[in-house]
Write a protein that holds these residues in place. Structure first.
Motif, PDB file in Angstrom:
ATOM      1  N   PHE A  75       0.936  -1.118  -0.212  1.00  0.00           N
ATOM      2  CA  PHE A  75       0.133  -0.452   0.237  1.00  0.00           C
ATOM      3  C   PHE A  75       1.001   1.322  -0.044  1.00  0.00           C
ATOM      4  N   ARG A  76       1.693   0.917  -1.249  1.00  0.00           N
ATOM      5  CA  ARG A  76       2.845   2.508  -0.618  1.00  0.00           C
ATOM      6  C   ARG A  76       2.161   3.754  -0.987  1.00  0.00           C
ATOM      7  N   ASP A  77       0.907   4.314  -1.827  1.00  0.00           N
ATOM      8  CA  ASP A  77       0.208   5.208  -1.580  1.00  0.00           C
ATOM      9  C   ASP A  77      -0.722   5.739  -0.356  1.00  0.00           C
ATOM     10  N   LEU A  78      -0.819   4.726   0.187  1.00  0.00           N
ATOM     11  CA  LEU A  78      -2.062   4.425   1.301  1.00  0.00           C
ATOM     12  C   LEU A  78      -1.825   5.860   2.475  1.00  0.00           C
ATOM     13  N   LYS A  79      -3.259   6.972   1.571  1.00  0.00           N
ATOM     14  CA  LYS A  79      -3.144   8.185   2.386  1.00  0.00           C
ATOM     15  C   LYS A  79      -4.029   7.572   4.023  1.00  0.00           C
ATOM     16  N   ILE A  80      -2.169   7.553   5.339  1.00  0.00           N
ATOM     17  CA  ILE A  80      -2.751   7.161   6.525  1.00  0.00           C
ATOM     18  C   ILE A  80      -3.216   8.053   7.147  1.00  0.00           C
ATOM     19  N   ASP A  81      -3.203   9.365   7.074  1.00  0.00           N
ATOM     20  CA  ASP A  81      -3.331  10.354   8.301  1.00  0.00           C
ATOM     21  C   ASP A  81      -4.470  10.322   8.451  1.00  0.00           C
ATOM     22  N   VAL A  82      -5.509  10.679   6.914  1.00  0.00           N
ATOM     23  CA  VAL A  82      -7.166  10.813   7.141  1.00  0.00           C
ATOM     24  C   VAL A  82      -7.114   9.336   6.055  1.00  0.00           C
ATOM     25  N   LEU A  83      -7.472   8.552   6.479  1.00  0.00           N
ATOM     26  CA  LEU A  83      -8.555   7.113   5.670  1.00  0.00           C
ATOM     27  C   LEU A  83      -9.600   7.519   5.488  1.00  0.00           C
ATOM     28  N   ASP A  84     -10.180   7.372   3.929  1.00  0.00           N
ATOM     29  CA  ASP A  84     -11.105   6.614   3.285  1.00  0.00           C
ATOM     30  C   ASP A  84     -11.551   5.842   2.978  1.00  0.00           C
ATOM     31  N   PRO A  85     -12.771   5.459   4.427  1.00  0.00           N
ATOM     32  CA  PRO A  85     -13.866   3.900   4.230  1.00  0.00           C
ATOM     33  C   PRO A  85     -13.461   3.330   2.908  1.00  0.00           C
ATOM     34  N   GLU A  86     -13.091   3.838   1.863  1.00  0.00           N
ATOM     35  CA  GLU A  86     -13.652   3.119   0.394  1.00  0.00           C
ATOM     36  C   GLU A  86     -11.747   2.477   0.057  1.00  0.00           C
ATOM     37  N   ARG A 118      -9.294   4.688  13.793  1.00  0.00           N
ATOM     38  CA  ARG A 118      -9.727   6.033  14.128  1.00  0.00           C
ATOM     39  C   ARG A 118      -9.300   6.357  12.119  1.00  0.00           C
ATOM     40  N   LEU A 119     -10.436   7.557  11.323  1.00  0.00           N
ATOM     41  CA  LEU A 119     -10.025   7.910  10.228  1.00  0.00           C
ATOM     42  C   LEU A 119      -9.081   8.556  10.495  1.00  0.00           C
ATOM     43  N   ASP A 120      -9.335   9.962  11.152  1.00  0.00           N
ATOM     44  CA  ASP A 120      -8.564  10.439  10.822  1.00  0.00           C
ATOM     45  C   ASP A 120      -7.882  11.043  12.606  1.00  0.00           C
ATOM     46  N   CYS A 121      -6.536  10.742  12.074  1.00  0.00           N
ATOM     47  CA  CYS A 121      -5.634  10.309  13.124  1.00  0.00           C
ATOM     48  C   CYS A 121      -5.177  11.219  14.120  1.00  0.00           C
ATOM     49  N   SER A 122      -6.102  12.684  14.031  1.00  0.00           N
ATOM     50  CA  SER A 122      -5.646  13.813  14.629  1.00  0.00           C
ATOM     51  C   SER A 122      -6.679  14.122  15.433  1.00  0.00           C
ATOM     52  N   LYS A 123      -7.393  13.123  15.548  1.00  0.00           N
ATOM     53  CA  LYS A 123      -8.720  13.286  16.368  1.00  0.00           C
ATOM     54  C   LYS A 123      -9.164  11.690  17.208  1.00  0.00           C
ATOM     55  N   ASP A 124      -9.686  11.923  18.653  1.00  0.00           N
ATOM     56  CA  ASP A 124     -10.125  10.867  19.419  1.00  0.00           C
ATOM     57  C   ASP A 124     -11.092  10.191  18.221  1.00  0.00           C
ATOM     58  N   TYR A 125     -11.400   8.561  19.724  1.00  0.00           N
ATOM     59  CA  TYR A 125     -12.923   7.893  18.859  1.00  0.00           C
ATOM     60  C   TYR A 125     -13.539   8.297  18.969  1.00  0.00           C
ATOM     61  N   THR A 126     -14.201   8.453  17.960  1.00  0.00           N
ATOM     62  CA  THR A 126     -16.000   8.778  18.051  1.00  0.00           C
ATOM     63  C   THR A 126     -16.980   7.734  17.245  1.00  0.00           C
ATOM     64  N   GLY A 149       4.564  10.131  11.356  1.00  0.00           N
ATOM     65  CA  GLY A 149       4.917  10.756  12.432  1.00  0.00           C
ATOM     66  C   GLY A 149       3.528  11.309  12.669  1.00  0.00           C
ATOM     67  N   CYS A 150       2.227  10.837  12.177  1.00  0.00           N
ATOM     68  CA  CYS A 150       1.186  10.977  11.844  1.00  0.00           C
ATOM     69  C   CYS A 150       0.662  11.097  13.437  1.00  0.00           C
ATOM     70  N   ASN A 151       0.678  10.796  14.145  1.00  0.00           N
ATOM     71  CA  ASN A 151       0.557  10.362  15.460  1.00  0.00           C
ATOM     72  C   ASN A 151       1.218  11.106  15.946  1.00  0.00           C
ATOM     73  N   SER A 152       2.563  11.736  16.624  1.00  0.00           N
ATOM     74  CA  SER A 152       2.999  12.797  17.024  1.00  0.00           C
ATOM     75  C   SER A 152       2.494  14.073  17.737  1.00  0.00           C
TER      76      SER A 152
END
Length: 168
Positions: A75-86, A118-126, A149-152
């Motif tokens: 998954f070389r290009d998978l954007k992990i900071d904000v995941l797309d459920p798709e 979490r979809l958006d790693c900058s936010k808590d579980y909601t 560094g996304c969770n930093s």
């Protein structure tokens, strides 16, 4: 989610039930409740951990290096900071995830258990920021988030109020 406590008898019954094959249950509402409680507890523990320990130094499994390497290879290009459920749930995504996940059968305990991610790693579980994933998907994405560094941001923002109190 409000925490619900199980007594010793209920906890023992739940532990036994969770060791049985899925076919034994159908859609048992009690088992679904136990799973939801366990998944929620795991999510809380993980969020507290990355908020209090610098995520760059965390090891989530004994095979983090292998998980990360295989994940970024597949998954070389998978954007992990904000995941797309798709990217996790669509049919093409499932076809790509399946061999990745199966690669860790026998290497990662309970690799295919359900967990919350979490979809958006900058936010808590909601409710809005959480998706159901397998444990190996959770590990792959969270190990990458920690190493890249996304969770930093969570760690830094949790640390900042403590520093202000100490200096104030």
């Amino acid at each position: 989610m409000a925490a619900m406590a199980l007594g010793p008898a209920e906890a023992a019954a739940a532990a036994h039930a969770l060791s049985l094959p899925a076919e034994a249950f159908g859609n048992d509402p009690q088992l679904e409740l136990v799973w939801a409680m366990k998944a929620h507890q795991h999510a809380q523990v993980y969020f507290n951990l990355i908020s209090s320990v610098d995520p760059k130094f965390l090891n989530l499994t004994k095979v983090d290096d292998q998980i990360y390497s295989e994940f970024r290879k597949a998954f070389r290009d998978l954007k992990i900071d904000v995941l797309d459920p798709e990217d996790l749930k669509s049919e093409p995504a499932k076809e790509k995830w399946r061999p990745f996940c199966l690669h860790f059968e026998g290497l990662v305990e309970d690799f295919n258990y359900g967990t919350l991610l979490r979809l958006d790693c900058s936010k808590d579980y909601t409710e809005e920021n959480t998706i159901f994933a397998t444990r190996i998907q959770f590990f792959a994405i969270e190990i990458a988030r920690n190493r890249e560094g996304c969770n930093s941001l969570l760690y830094s923002s949790a640390k900042a109020p403590a520093a202000e109190v100490a200096s104030g």
